[in-house]
Design a protein around this motif. Structure first.
Motif, short mmCIF file in Angstrom:
data_model
loop_
_atom_site.label_atom_id
_atom_site.label_comp_id
_atom_site.label_asym_id
_atom_site.label_seq_id
_atom_site.Cartn_x
_atom_site.Cartn_y
_atom_site.Cartn_z
N LEU A 47 -41.49 6.46 17.32
CA LEU A 47 -40.15 5.90 17.16
C LEU A 47 -40.19 4.53 16.49
N LEU A 50 -40.70 4.78 12.68
CA LEU A 50 -39.66 5.40 11.85
C LEU A 50 -38.98 4.32 11.02
N SER A 52 -35.89 3.93 10.40
CA SER A 52 -34.72 3.46 11.15
C SER A 52 -34.51 4.42 12.32
N LEU A 53 -33.66 4.01 13.22
CA LEU A 53 -33.36 4.86 14.38
C LEU A 53 -31.98 5.51 14.24
N GLU A 54 -31.54 5.67 13.00
CA GLU A 54 -30.28 6.37 12.76
C GLU A 54 -30.43 7.82 13.17
N TYR A 55 -29.32 8.41 13.53
CA TYR A 55 -29.31 9.78 14.05
C TYR A 55 -30.01 10.75 13.10
N VAL A 58 -33.93 10.23 13.08
CA VAL A 58 -34.57 10.69 14.32
C VAL A 58 -34.50 12.20 14.42
N TRP A 61 -37.10 13.66 12.11
CA TRP A 61 -38.43 13.46 12.70
C TRP A 61 -38.69 14.45 13.83
#
Length: 131
Positions: A47, A50, A52-55, A58, A61
């Motif tokens: 995490l 990544l 970014s942690l945009e929907y 994720v 991924w």
């Protein structure tokens, strides 16, 4: 002997007598603890790395390669470890038999529901992910 029991004081304290069920439970808690270390490190590292942690990021991924398999493994080991720990707490601190049985059943039901919901969510993302 208190209550006419033929069990030894140690046996009464452990609550498992000659069956040695407690050793297996104790060992399984340790195994799940050890299994959670690399799985949690993998999850956090993945995490953090990544972009970014945009929907969408994720979700992509989580659908790629071995990620859904490891995610399901992480969920199942975590839920099993949690259920095992909660069981021990209930067995140790709830003394009224009807309440203990009810709490154990409720705990098992909630943990099973949680595991199924998480596996379903990961599976849905993994199999229905938009490329």
């Amino acid at each position: 002997m208190k209550g006419g029991s033929l069990r030894s004081p140690l046996s009464r304290a452990l609550g498992h007598g000659a069956a040695k069920d407690g050793v297996g439970h104790w060992w399984l808690q340790r195994v799940t603890s050890v299994a959670l270390v690399p799985l949690t490190v993998w999850f956090v590292f993945a995490l953090v790395t990544l972009p970014s942690l945009e929907y969408a990021v994720v979700r992509a991924w989580l659908a790629a390669g071995w990620t859904p398999v490891l995610a399901v493994l992480l969920v199942l080991v975590t839920v099993h470890h949690s259920a095992s720990g909660v069981q021990v707490v209930i067995e140790d601190y709830v003394h009224a038999k009807p309440l203990k049985v009810s709490a154990l059943l409720l705990s098992q039901f909630v943990h099973a529901l949680l595991a199924v919901a998480c596996v379903f969510a990961v599976s849905k993302i993994a199999f229905l992910a938009v490329a």
